[in-house]
Design a protein around this motif. Structure first.
Motif, PDB file in Angstrom:
ATOM      1  N   HIS A  96      -4.150 -17.357   0.090  1.00 41.29           N
ATOM      2  CA  HIS A  96      -3.186 -16.264   0.120  1.00 41.29           C
ATOM      3  C   HIS A  96      -2.553 -16.217   1.510  1.00 41.29           C
ATOM      4  O   HIS A  96      -3.262 -16.285   2.512  1.00 41.29           O
ATOM      5  CB  HIS A  96      -3.873 -14.924  -0.195  1.00 41.29           C
ATOM      6  N   PRO A  97      -1.230 -16.111   1.602  1.00 47.37           N
ATOM      7  CA  PRO A  97      -0.582 -16.139   2.918  1.00 47.37           C
ATOM      8  C   PRO A  97      -1.025 -15.015   3.860  1.00 47.37           C
ATOM      9  O   PRO A  97      -0.918 -15.159   5.069  1.00 47.37           O
ATOM     10  CB  PRO A  97       0.919 -16.026   2.604  1.00 47.37           C
ATOM     11  N   ARG A  98      -1.553 -13.920   3.316  1.00 53.90           N
ATOM     12  CA  ARG A  98      -2.015 -12.830   4.183  1.00 53.90           C
ATOM     13  C   ARG A  98      -3.528 -12.872   4.417  1.00 53.90           C
ATOM     14  O   ARG A  98      -4.059 -12.004   5.107  1.00 53.90           O
ATOM     15  CB  ARG A  98      -1.583 -11.482   3.606  1.00 53.90           C
ATOM     16  N   ASN A  99      -4.223 -13.861   3.860  1.00 53.02           N
ATOM     17  CA  ASN A  99      -5.659 -13.979   4.145  1.00 53.02           C
ATOM     18  C   ASN A  99      -5.798 -14.436   5.594  1.00 53.02           C
ATOM     19  O   ASN A  99      -5.102 -15.354   6.036  1.00 53.02           O
ATOM     20  CB  ASN A  99      -6.330 -14.966   3.191  1.00 53.02           C
ATOM     21  N   ARG A 100      -6.717 -13.806   6.321  1.00 51.95           N
ATOM     22  CA  ARG A 100      -6.828 -14.047   7.762  1.00 51.95           C
ATOM     23  C   ARG A 100      -7.915 -15.052   8.140  1.00 51.95           C
ATOM     24  O   ARG A 100      -8.180 -15.260   9.324  1.00 51.95           O
ATOM     25  CB  ARG A 100      -7.058 -12.705   8.465  1.00 51.95           C
ATOM     26  N   TYR A 117      -7.604  -6.942  12.695  1.00 53.37           N
ATOM     27  CA  TYR A 117      -7.777  -8.323  13.133  1.00 53.37           C
ATOM     28  C   TYR A 117      -8.762  -8.390  14.311  1.00 53.37           C
ATOM     29  O   TYR A 117      -9.594  -9.299  14.379  1.00 53.37           O
ATOM     30  CB  TYR A 117      -6.434  -8.968  13.514  1.00 53.37           C
ATOM     31  N   CYS A 165      -7.856  -4.307   4.137  1.00 57.30           N
ATOM     32  CA  CYS A 165      -6.899  -3.897   5.177  1.00 57.30           C
ATOM     33  C   CYS A 165      -7.489  -2.891   6.157  1.00 57.30           C
ATOM     34  O   CYS A 165      -6.927  -2.655   7.217  1.00 57.30           O
ATOM     35  CB  CYS A 165      -5.622  -3.363   4.550  1.00 57.30           C
ATOM     36  N   PRO A 219      -6.590  -9.978   2.243  1.00 55.31           N
ATOM     37  CA  PRO A 219      -5.610  -8.916   2.487  1.00 55.31           C
ATOM     38  C   PRO A 219      -6.031  -7.594   1.849  1.00 55.31           C
ATOM     39  O   PRO A 219      -5.587  -6.534   2.281  1.00 55.31           O
ATOM     40  CB  PRO A 219      -4.317  -9.447   1.874  1.00 55.31           C
TER      41      PRO A 219
END
Length: 166
Positions: A40-44, A150, A146, A143
């Motif tokens: 997922h593009p928002r997975n950190r 970070y 939330c 994501p």
């Protein structure tokens, strides 16, 4: 949304030099769509571990594999299959675990970490009785998590750095 039975179809990332094992629960629909872990593009996940290792963020599947192997990080998931509704780990039923011996018998794994509470619970239930190796639970990089900043993720994931030293 109805639950569907999903079979894990990604190969684990590891080699004989791997020192830590990072375990998620099961690939999300987005990860399955892109064909790789934490897709997922928002997975950190990739950002936080590359920052902890002091490297640039790997972008492609090939860069991520090379990054993980270079930093002696094995990546896999606790489950080989389960019923799940979308990406909702809380909906998991009829779980079947991956055989951790596939990695543990071929690499000098010094620590196992799970990426999220559900992965930690599933590892403890299905894998720990076989491996006898405790897993250290880390916050989810999803994501959906939330509420964890970070900076909090970075602090929590910094524990892996000490396990990578010879």
């Amino acid at each position: 949304m109805e639950p569907e039975y999903i079979t894990h179809n990604f190969q684990p990332i590891y080699d004989k030099e791997s020192r830590i094992l990072m375990l998620g629960t099961m690939p999300s629909p987005k990860s399955r769509e892109v064909g790789f872990y934490y897709g997922h593009p928002r997975n950190r996940f990739w950002k936080v571990i590359s920052d902890v290792c002091g490297e640039e963020l790997p972008l492609t599947k090939e860069e991520k594999i090379a990054f993980a192997l270079r930093n002696r990080i094995a990546v896999w998931d606790v489950l080989a299959g389960c019923e799940i509704k979308g990406a909702d780990d809380g909906s998991i039923r009829n779980a079947k675990a991956n055989d951790m011996k596939r990695i543990l018998d071929h690499a000098d794994i010094r620590a196992i970490f799970t990426t999220g509470t559900k992965a930690a619970q599933l590892y403890k239930r299905y894998c720990y009785p076989e491996t006898g190796v405790e897993a250290i639970g880390l916050p989810s990089t999803s994501p959906a998590n939330c509420r964890t900043t970070y900076e909090e993720l970075y602090r929590a994931y910094s524990v892996i750095a000490g396990c990578l030293q010879d």
